[in-house]
Design an enzyme around this catalytic site. Sequence first.
Site, PDB file in Angstrom:
ATOM      1  CE  LYS A   1     -83.458  17.958 -20.161  1.00 27.43           C
ATOM      2  NZ  LYS A   1     -83.742  16.869 -19.158  1.00 27.43           N
TER       3      LYS A   1
ATOM      4  CE  LYS B   1     -83.404   9.171 -19.709  1.00 28.32           C
ATOM      5  NZ  LYS B   1     -83.696   9.314 -18.225  1.00 28.32           N
TER       6      LYS B   1
ATOM      7  CG  ASP C   1     -85.032  15.193 -22.027  1.00 26.98           C
ATOM      8  OD1 ASP C   1     -85.717  15.774 -21.194  1.00 26.98           O
ATOM      9  OD2 ASP C   1     -83.787  14.886 -21.482  1.00 26.98           O
TER      10      ASP C   1
ATOM     11  CG  ASP D   1     -80.724   9.666 -17.017  1.00 28.22           C
ATOM     12  OD1 ASP D   1     -80.720  10.615 -18.044  1.00 28.22           O
ATOM     13  OD2 ASP D   1     -81.633   8.834 -16.665  1.00 28.22           O
TER      14      ASP D   1
ATOM     15  CD  GLU E   1     -80.137  14.824 -19.520  1.00 28.68           C
ATOM     16  OE1 GLU E   1     -80.032  14.211 -18.502  1.00 28.68           O
ATOM     17  OE2 GLU E   1     -81.318  15.134 -20.095  1.00 28.68           O
TER      18      GLU E   1
ATOM     19  NE  ARG F   1     -80.287  17.480 -12.075  1.00 28.07           N
ATOM     20  CZ  ARG F   1     -80.948  16.624 -11.072  1.00 28.07           C
ATOM     21  NH1 ARG F   1     -80.451  16.581  -9.902  1.00 28.07           N
ATOM     22  NH2 ARG F   1     -82.089  15.799 -11.373  1.00 28.07           N
TER      23      ARG F   1
END
Length: 499
Positions: free
Chosen positions: A251, A263, A274, A333, A335, A337
């Site tokens: 990811k 967020k 992330d 949020d 996102e 997946r």
Amino acid sequence: MNFELKSLTVSSAAQQACDALIVVVSQVFSSADDSLSALIHQALSSGHWESKPGKLLQLYASDTCKAPRLLVAGCGDGTPKSLKKAVEAAAAAIKGVAVRRVVLCFTEAPSAAGVRAAVLGLAEATYVYTTTLSKKEGRRLERCVVGVPNRPAVLDDFQHAAAAVQGIELAKEWGNRPANHATPTLLAGAAQDLAKQTGMRCEVLGPKEVAKLGMGSFMSVARGSTEPLRFVVLHYDGGPKNQAPVVLIGKGITFDTGGISIKPASEMDEMKFDMCGAASVLGTFAALAQLKPAINVVGLIPTCENMPAGNAVKPGDVVTSMSGQTIEVLNTDAEGRLILCDALSYAERFKPRAVIDIATLTGACVVALGAVRSGMFASSDALAEALVQAGDAALDPCWRMPLDDDYAEGLKSKFADVANVAGRAGGAVVAAKFLQRFVGQFPWAHLDIAGTAWKSGSSKGSTGRPVGLLLAYLMAQDIGSLPVAKARSPRAKPSTPSA
Ligand code: BES
Ligand code: MN
Ligand code: ZN
């Protein structure tokens, strides 16, 4: 940092010219007749020092060794974990001072796993990030000689650990870079640079190619950002051409604001991490290039920003994934997946023998497992078992989580084939169930590294996990390490990855 393995006893290590000598002492220490051992014996028997893991005795200008600095570090029972703790304590003590060359030795011969742990600990405790600082005072330590009684017995493991350190530090570097210094374009550039330096193949797809592939789910996440998305395809070709590859998918959300489902402000900066799944794929490839196992590995990195904007994807929007399945984006949020599902569809073309995705996917996984073990989900028991073993061996552990179909109940949607979120309960499992819908004809595992990929607070920073786990898993896949193929001695002929 440069590591070297030598055959050394404590007394011969004491004769080495260096800036600091680290002696690791276990609880079964028995004094030999050299002066350094006698000194350790004296410290122990007088009660002035004990050999518990992390306990340190520091001396200056001791006449028992050539080095001006002597650090005696206890490692208690001598397990790999204790050895790592011992070396970390000693290395932390010399981190800020002018020690460039260190020699590490042991009063009791460490196991192969112990040597790996010591190398990892030394690197971990001396790592410094400098990229975005104006005064770049990097790691002082340049060279570390690891002294063991019998060098050949632990050489393979030593080399494995030194390569793991390279990979872990590459993953840390990209994880730590702020999002404005690690855009999707820059991250893809890092993959290309790595490939160039090591003779690997690397392809980078942009918005046009990704649209052509029909990755509507991935594209919907990238839509709100002015930074264009990238899809990286890396190849490590160490095995025979016809050998099915392992595919790693990382990811690569270079910043996750949450999008329109934005967020809260506090700690949002940490969402620069992330893309740590993507960074772990880069790190693993860097280590593979060094170790050259006879296997094939494909790395896939979908990377983009998740931003709110006038043209961003909205809650309730329905997008069409590469698989053809439509997805109702109830929460922008969730996102990760949405970008991984299209990468999973893309993976099918490699007819892989296993696919592992690595993602900072859910806050729920942090609640479930904290910062100790990564969450692991697998469609195959054999793959799950191999990953657990690899994680334990690398001191980068994971824990298998369930995949009962009942967890997918909440993902039902009236307006699409599937929704991207359900309720809060069991959030890490629900996310895995969403991904599982996009898994093709291959054994699949998903590593949720939301709790393990970085540390918060005063020690904020990327951990480089799970490069250690992934590398240990892949090295165990090298057919050269199976008895049947042993005879052909795979390391005699270095398998040059084709350019
Ligand atoms: N990147 C986050 C997951 C995350 C959150 C990792 C906090 C580490 C710390 C992910 O994209 C996310 O936002 N997930 C949501 C999913 C939810 C909307 C179903 C989450 O965990 O809150
Ligand atoms: Mn998110
Ligand atoms: Zn995210």
